[in-house]
Design an enzyme around this catalytic site. Structure first.
Site, PDB file in Angstrom:
ATOM      1  N   CYS A 113      38.663  35.925  28.915  1.00 42.99           N
ATOM      2  CA  CYS A 113      39.222  36.479  30.150  1.00 42.99           C
ATOM      3  C   CYS A 113      39.337  38.008  30.123  1.00 42.99           C
ATOM      4  O   CYS A 113      39.422  38.639  31.171  1.00 42.99           O
ATOM      5  CB  CYS A 113      40.586  35.867  30.444  1.00 42.99           C
ATOM      6  SG  CYS A 113      40.520  34.078  30.698  1.00 42.99           S
ATOM      7  N   ASN A 115      41.475  30.924  38.175  1.00 38.16           N
ATOM      8  CA  ASN A 115      41.158  31.775  37.024  1.00 38.16           C
ATOM      9  C   ASN A 115      39.657  31.705  36.769  1.00 38.16           C
ATOM     10  O   ASN A 115      39.141  30.670  36.337  1.00 38.16           O
ATOM     11  CB  ASN A 115      41.939  31.280  35.801  1.00 38.16           C
ATOM     12  CG  ASN A 115      41.731  32.162  34.574  1.00 38.16           C
ATOM     13  OD1 ASN A 115      40.812  32.962  34.510  1.00 38.16           O
ATOM     14  ND2 ASN A 115      42.589  31.991  33.582  1.00 38.16           N
ATOM     15  N   HIS A 117      43.841  40.692  35.763  1.00 37.22           N
ATOM     16  CA  HIS A 117      43.165  39.410  35.558  1.00 37.22           C
ATOM     17  C   HIS A 117      43.914  38.360  36.370  1.00 37.22           C
ATOM     18  O   HIS A 117      45.137  38.250  36.296  1.00 37.22           O
ATOM     19  CB  HIS A 117      43.176  39.060  34.072  1.00 37.22           C
ATOM     20  CG  HIS A 117      42.757  37.655  33.781  1.00 37.22           C
ATOM     21  ND1 HIS A 117      41.642  37.075  34.353  1.00 37.22           N
ATOM     22  CD2 HIS A 117      43.303  36.698  32.983  1.00 37.22           C
ATOM     23  CE1 HIS A 117      41.524  35.834  33.918  1.00 37.22           C
ATOM     24  NE2 HIS A 117      42.523  35.582  33.086  1.00 37.22           N
TER      25      HIS A 117
END
Length: 320
Positions: A114, A277, A247
């Site tokens: 990520c 996500n 993020h």
């Protein structure tokens, strides 16, 4: 004169299939309310059968090039951040290079889960500042729907597919561009978020495994810390920040990090409700969506921060 990596264009691509929380209710033991309360996610996109990470990346790259008013032949380097490559090798970046018809320069992948996009941006910035490249395509692209454990209702509802891309260009004598970066990792926490497969271990792709509470605990502290460190390197403080582009993992993490940074949510770009996500794609996706809406103004300071498996985390301070 100071040489900087300036953002010339930004773009994104999302697969056509939209998966609402209500659809997931028919697939796993979950509810729309549970998903929204825990994560803020309402929907996400899933890649179609046969639609590869490189396809998503290429489409995002074309959108960024169009936004920059550039042709693919003007690009001399491509850096792709991904944890879900088409194949073990070659790098997705070289596949994108081929699909764009670029036959010069170089291309490679960065794998920091990520946090991949901020790691890729830091690498691209170093290439430009060192004179190794003039125009770099930086792409975050993922097909995380392919590595979900559909028996684990705590994780499979959180992720989606997508891609975002940025065109960076070397420019002298400008106040715009990347002002500072900060990268970190600590392998002692590698078991908090990982995929339980791989070429060397199981010869399978594996599925995602996450200790959510522990990841949350580390995320807020480390994200705020890396943002402050990068701002210090740039000679700035949180009062100089116009926008945080975080993020997009979890709305609670985003809110808690903003509070710890002392930045109001009105100055935080949030797209997690629509995309879920998307790992390395989440920041460039959010960046592109905000850019399309006219959110940013020339001269404004953006902070991008992310954390992912490894644990790996980092941030980028950019003036648009």
């Amino acid at each position: 004169m100071t040489l900087r990596a300036v953002m010339r264009g930004v773009g994104h691509y999302l697969p056509a299939r939209v998966v609402e929380n209500s659809e997931l209710e028919t697939m796993v033991d979950t509810t729309d309310e549970w998903i929204k309360t825990r994560s803020g996610i309402e929907r996400r996109h899933f890649a179609a059968d046969g639609e590869l990470t490189s396809d998503l990346a290429t489409n995002a790259a074309l959108a960024a090039l169009k936004n920059a008013g550039m042709g693919a032949s003007e690009i001399d380097a491509i850096v792709v951040a991904t944890s879900t490559p088409d194949t073990t090798f070659p790098a997705v970046a070289t596949v994108v290079q081929g699909k764009l018809g670029i036959t010069k320069g170089f291309a490679f992948d960065v794998q920091a889960v990520c946090a991949g996009f901020v790691f890729a941006m830091a690498n691209a910035n170093a290439l430009i500042v060192s004179g190794q490249a003039t125009r770099v395509l930086v792409i975050g692209a993922e097909t995380f729907s392919r590595i979900m454990n559909w028996e684990d209702r705590t994780t499979c509802v959180l992720f989606g597919d997508g891609a975002g891309a940025v065109v960076l260009e070397a420019q002298e004598g400008t106040e715009a561009g990347i002002l500072a970066t900060d990268l970190n990792s600590d392998g002692q926490y590698r078991d908090l978020l990982y995929v339980d497969g791989g070429v060397s271990s199981t010869q399978t792709a594996g599925v995602l495994v996450m200790q959510g509470k522990e990841v949350f605990r580390h995320a807020v502290e480390k994200l705020a810390q890396t943002a402050h460190t990068a701002l210090d390197k740039a000679g700035l403080s949180t009062s100089d920040v116009d926008w945080v582009v975080p993020h997009q993992a979890n709305l609670r993490i985003i809110r808690s990090t903003a509070q710890k940074m002392d930045v109001p949510m009105s100055q935080v770009v949030v797209t997690v409700q629509d995309h879920g996500n998307t790992s390395a794609a989440s920041i460039p996706l959010a960046l592109s969506v905000a850019h399309e809406k006219g959110t940013f103004s020339p001269g404004q300071v953006l902070v991008m921060e992310a954390i992912g498996g490894g644990l790996a985390w980092g941030s980028v301070v950019l003036r648009v």
